[in-house]
Design a protein around this motif. Structure first.
Motif, PDB file in Angstrom:
ATOM      1  N   ARG A 109      21.394  23.954  32.395  1.00 34.93           N
ATOM      2  CA  ARG A 109      19.953  23.794  32.207  1.00 34.93           C
ATOM      3  C   ARG A 109      19.184  24.762  33.111  1.00 34.93           C
ATOM      4  N   SER A 110      19.588  24.840  34.366  1.00 34.24           N
ATOM      5  CA  SER A 110      18.931  25.750  35.313  1.00 34.24           C
ATOM      6  C   SER A 110      19.073  27.198  34.874  1.00 34.24           C
ATOM      7  N   ALA A 111      20.263  27.565  34.392  1.00 34.93           N
ATOM      8  CA  ALA A 111      20.478  28.938  33.918  1.00 34.93           C
ATOM      9  C   ALA A 111      19.583  29.227  32.716  1.00 34.93           C
ATOM     10  N   PHE A 112      19.492  28.265  31.796  1.00 35.09           N
ATOM     11  CA  PHE A 112      18.629  28.446  30.628  1.00 35.09           C
ATOM     12  C   PHE A 112      17.186  28.662  31.046  1.00 35.09           C
ATOM     13  N   TYR A 113      16.674  27.800  31.915  1.00 34.69           N
ATOM     14  CA  TYR A 113      15.270  27.919  32.326  1.00 34.69           C
ATOM     15  C   TYR A 113      15.010  29.212  33.085  1.00 34.69           C
ATOM     16  N   GLU A 114      15.964  29.645  33.885  1.00 34.97           N
ATOM     17  CA  GLU A 114      15.802  30.911  34.615  1.00 34.97           C
ATOM     18  C   GLU A 114      15.752  32.089  33.644  1.00 34.97           C
ATOM     19  N   GLU A 115      16.652  32.088  32.649  1.00 39.51           N
ATOM     20  CA  GLU A 115      16.648  33.161  31.651  1.00 39.51           C
ATOM     21  C   GLU A 115      15.378  33.130  30.811  1.00 39.51           C
ATOM     22  N   LEU A 116      14.914  31.935  30.462  1.00 40.39           N
ATOM     23  CA  LEU A 116      13.667  31.806  29.705  1.00 40.39           C
ATOM     24  C   LEU A 116      12.499  32.344  30.523  1.00 40.39           C
ATOM     25  N   TYR A 117      12.438  31.989  31.792  1.00 43.74           N
ATOM     26  CA  TYR A 117      11.381  32.494  32.672  1.00 43.74           C
ATOM     27  C   TYR A 117      11.415  34.023  32.720  1.00 43.74           C
TER      28      TYR A 117
END
Length: 121
Positions: A10-18
């Motif tokens: 989840r953290s990786a997804f949100y970081e990539e989205l950001y």
């Protein structure tokens, strides 16, 4: 699928989205209208027949985008989200009005914002 992901995923997804949003060559423009303030300000003048808030927000958002495009020497294309035939007709009418008449606000109140002229739209 994100609900089923573990915290690391989840953290990786949100970081990539950001990073995607931060690095995208786009400019986001929004308009927020305070409904109680809007109603209070215009009730005395218009009573129960004030402008639709969507007309106000549309005019302000399109003008902000147009000013940004003009500043950068670009052309602006406006693609409002489609809704239904009556609403789509309203949006088209708002846009045509901007191009033919300019901003729909009282110039004695809005002059300090440097409203665009119909020619600029």
């Amino acid at each position: 699928w994100l609900d089923d992901a573990d915290e690391e995923e989840r953290s990786a997804f949100y970081e990539e989205l950001y990073c995607l949003m931060r690095d995208a060559p786009i400019i986001g423009i929004a308009c927020v209208v305070d409904r109680p303030g809007y109603n209070h300000r215009y009730y005395e003048r218009y009573g129960r027949r004030p402008w639709d808030l969507c007309k106000t927000a549309f005019a302000v958002a399109v003008e902000r985008a147009a000013k940004c495009a003009i500043e950068r020497g670009r052309k602006l294309n406006v693609y409002p989200e489609r809704c239904n035939k009556p609403e789509d007709r309203l949006l088209r009418a708002y846009f045509e009005s901007l191009k033919s008449e300019g901003m729909p606000f009282d110039t004695s109140n809005s002059g300090k914002y440097g409203p665009l002229t119909p020619e600029q739209f």
